[in-house]
Design a protein around this motif. Structure first.
Motif, mmCIF file in Angstrom:
data_model
loop_
_atom_site.group_PDB
_atom_site.id
_atom_site.type_symbol
_atom_site.label_atom_id
_atom_site.label_comp_id
_atom_site.label_asym_id
_atom_site.label_seq_id
_atom_site.Cartn_x
_atom_site.Cartn_y
_atom_site.Cartn_z
ATOM 1 N N ARG A 126 7.725 6.570 -5.082
ATOM 2 C CA ARG A 126 6.559 7.723 -4.668
ATOM 3 C C ARG A 126 6.235 7.920 -3.417
ATOM 4 N NH1 ARG A 126 2.081 4.597 -8.227
ATOM 5 N NH2 ARG A 126 0.627 6.128 -7.076
ATOM 6 N N GLY A 127 6.868 7.080 -2.552
ATOM 7 C CA GLY A 127 6.582 7.255 -0.844
ATOM 8 C C GLY A 127 6.684 5.999 -0.201
ATOM 9 N N PRO A 128 6.573 6.048 1.227
ATOM 10 C CA PRO A 128 6.680 4.905 1.965
ATOM 11 C C PRO A 128 5.783 3.852 1.757
ATOM 12 C CG PRO A 128 6.615 6.768 3.309
ATOM 13 C CD PRO A 128 6.075 7.256 1.879
ATOM 14 N N VAL A 129 6.249 2.685 1.484
ATOM 15 C CA VAL A 129 5.282 1.401 1.183
ATOM 16 C C VAL A 129 4.968 0.532 2.429
ATOM 17 C CG1 VAL A 129 5.075 -0.783 -0.310
ATOM 18 C CG2 VAL A 129 5.945 1.577 -1.287
ATOM 19 N N HIS A 130 3.961 0.203 2.731
ATOM 20 C CA HIS A 130 3.447 -0.602 3.664
ATOM 21 C C HIS A 130 3.191 -1.971 3.066
ATOM 22 C CE1 HIS A 130 0.652 -2.428 6.866
ATOM 23 N NE2 HIS A 130 1.681 -1.876 7.458
ATOM 24 N N SER A 190 0.643 -1.132 -0.073
ATOM 25 C CA SER A 190 0.080 -0.024 0.216
ATOM 26 C C SER A 190 0.842 1.080 0.094
ATOM 27 C CB SER A 190 -0.729 0.097 1.205
ATOM 28 O OG SER A 190 -1.857 -1.063 1.188
ATOM 29 N N LEU A 191 0.307 2.305 -0.692
ATOM 30 C CA LEU A 191 1.018 3.562 -0.689
ATOM 31 C C LEU A 191 0.003 4.610 -0.160
ATOM 32 C CD1 LEU A 191 3.579 4.950 -1.623
ATOM 33 C CD2 LEU A 191 2.287 5.332 -3.813
ATOM 34 N N ASN A 192 0.112 5.401 0.811
ATOM 35 C CA ASN A 192 -0.789 6.491 1.377
ATOM 36 C C ASN A 192 -2.090 5.414 1.782
ATOM 37 O OD1 ASN A 192 1.017 8.341 1.056
ATOM 38 N ND2 ASN A 192 0.279 8.687 -1.207
ATOM 39 N N ARG A 193 -1.991 4.376 2.340
ATOM 40 C CA ARG A 193 -2.893 3.465 2.854
ATOM 41 C C ARG A 193 -3.916 3.188 1.685
ATOM 42 N NH1 ARG A 193 -5.046 6.468 8.459
ATOM 43 N NH2 ARG A 193 -2.977 6.367 9.508
ATOM 44 N N VAL A 194 -3.538 3.199 0.394
ATOM 45 C CA VAL A 194 -4.389 2.680 -0.599
ATOM 46 C C VAL A 194 -3.465 1.501 -1.210
ATOM 47 C CG1 VAL A 194 -5.070 3.109 -2.863
ATOM 48 C CG2 VAL A 194 -5.204 4.966 -1.037
ATOM 49 N N THR A 195 -4.438 0.402 -1.166
ATOM 50 C CA THR A 195 -3.613 -0.813 -1.958
ATOM 51 C C THR A 195 -3.381 -0.611 -3.328
ATOM 52 O OG1 THR A 195 -4.719 -2.414 -0.125
ATOM 53 C CG2 THR A 195 -3.907 -3.427 -1.956
ATOM 54 N N LYS A 196 -2.044 -0.936 -3.592
ATOM 55 C CA LYS A 196 -1.769 -0.760 -4.983
ATOM 56 C C LYS A 196 -1.298 -2.162 -5.562
ATOM 57 C CE LYS A 196 -1.797 3.470 -5.227
ATOM 58 N NZ LYS A 196 -2.527 4.496 -5.838
ATOM 59 N N ILE A 197 -0.923 -3.027 -5.047
ATOM 60 C CA ILE A 197 -0.452 -4.338 -5.420
ATOM 61 C C ILE A 197 -1.164 -5.590 -4.342
ATOM 62 C CG2 ILE A 197 1.239 -6.076 -6.057
ATOM 63 C CD1 ILE A 197 2.978 -3.461 -6.193
#
Length: 432
Positions: free
Chosen positions: A263-267, A225-232
């Motif tokens: 693009r930013g921190p990845v969770h 996730s990036l900015n709390r939005v799941t991307k993968i």
């Protein structure tokens, strides 16, 4: 043959270089094979953890090439001539039977990568092949714009009408893959894309992940996730390591994660039971606890998960639960266990870089290659094989198949060209 008068010079004694040299030699043509390492096949001999994932047994070429999304349109021609099915035949004829495992990954039956190297070496026999190891190439030599040979670091020149570049890319530089071919291509005005570690393990600072080093679970789901939005989001097997996470699933997602990190921190978040909802997972715990009422939780949960992973789940959910008998675990305690098993979260801090990359992209731009015979469009006597091409691909045998296919196509074209020249020389001689 002496090294001074070969029909073909092949730079690089890895998978594609050895195969190409062997095929040409079997046709009775003279090959000078130059390798900068002390021995041939150094990278190949340790590939696949020493087992060598030699190809993938997907025999439908269109399906196979769907794993090369950006390059598929270029690869239809060479793969129509030599496919993964042909790889089976090629190695079995050389006394190396192959076996297929999960996801159609294919290995030598012996499970030894060194046997693949040995099979390729069988064709590298005198008097048709001269091998120079421990020899690094500095540059191509040219006359009137045409590539005529190579210049070694020690200052020796070798000339041949045809040159094959099979130096590999930049992944695993300790095996000699240090981008020499990319430099040589740039020096001859080819366009070379920057190389990045695309199939590579991921790093995290989470200590609990590090403590699980060596532990894997066969079927998990991981979300990035990036900015709390799941991307993968993807399911598969994950291996925990002393630096982070790896395994086929992670390796094949690494290039996408690397893009997110820019693009930013990845969770990252792992669900150990992705096909089970929270309610059903709780019921499963209840049934497990009912069978083991007087046992401690730390001795019971390993029936559902690998022991180290089960203990980590308990620690992250509530460390005090470990020594509690399961009949004393409250509904709220089970709820914390379920949530932890389905939301193991941690931050991704980066990749392990080129030094630990399994596959890297980068290489000559595909528009500059004639894929009908694997030659450079600007230098038709220069052949380009394997990892020298800017082609991204996943793990699972696809990378080596690219080597086998491009080597076979190039070798067969070289044989035709050399035999045509021999015929013309005979005709010219008879006219005298």
């Amino acid at each position: 043959m002496t090294p001074e008068d070969p029909d073909v010079i092949i730079i690089g004694g890895g998978a594609s270089g050895m195969m190409c040299a062997g095929i040409i030699a079997r046709a009775g043509k003279q090959v000078l094979l130059i390798e900068k390492n002390p021995e041939l096949g150094k990278k190949l001999s340790i590939s696949g953890g020493g087992r060598c994932n030699i190809t993938n047994a997907e025999f439908d070429t269109r399906v196979f090439l769907s794993n090369f999304p950006k390059a598929a349109k270029f690869l239809h021609s060479p793969f129509s001539k030599f496919s993964s099915r042909d790889t089976f035949s090629f190695f079995e004829k050389r006394g190396l039977p192959l076996v297929t495992e999960s996801r159609k990954r294919t290995f030598p039956a012996s499970q030894r990568a060194t046997d693949v190297v040995a099979a390729l070496k069988k064709d590298l026999h005198a008097p048709y092949v001269t091998i120079l190891t421990g020899t690094e190439i500095k540059s191509f030599t040219k006359e009137e714009g045409r590539i005529t040979g190579v210049l070694t670091r020690s200052g020796t020149r070798y000339h041949a009408p045809y040159i094959v570049l099979a130096t590999g890319g930049l992944a695993a530089p300790e095996t000699g893959s240090t981008g020499d071919g990319f430099r040589m291509l740039r020096d001859t005005d080819h366009s070379v894309a920057e190389s990045n570690p695309n199939v590579v393990p991921l790093k995290t600072n989470a200590k609990w992940v590090h403590r699980l080093s060596g532990t894997s679970h066969s079927f998990m789901e991981i979300r990035f996730s990036l900015n709390r939005v799941t991307k993968i989001k993807k399911k598969g097997k994950i291996l925990f390591t002393h630096f982070g996470i790896s395994g086929p699933l992670v390796l094949n997602l690494a290039s996408q994660v690397r893009g997110l990190l820019k693009r930013g921190p990845v969770h990252a978040e792992i669900n150990l039971f992705p096909d089970t909802n929270a309610g059903d997972l709780d019921k499963r715990l209840v049934r497990l606890f009912d069978k083991n009422k007087n046992k401690k939780l730390r001795n019971v949960l390993p029936e559902m998960l690998p022991k180290n992973l089960a203990h980590t789940v308990i620690y992250l959910a509530d460390p005090s639960l470990g020594e509690v008998s399961v009949h004393s675990v409250s509904k709220e305690g089970r709820k914390r266990l379920v949530k932890t098993m389905q939301t193991l979260g941690f931050m991704i801090t980066g990749t392990l870089g080129m030094g630990r990359a399994v596959i890297a992209d980068g290489g000559i731009e595909l528009e500059e290659v004639n894929f009908s015979n694997m030659t450079s469009r600007s230098h038709p006597n220069l052949y380009l094989l394997g990892d020298i091409l800017n082609i991204n691909r996943p793990t699972g045998g696809y990378s080596l198949q690219l080597c086998w296919t491009t080597a076979w196509v190039a070798a067969k074209d070289l044989i035709v060209r050399l035999e045509s020249e021999d015929t013309q020389d005979t005709v010219d001689e008879s006219d005298k």
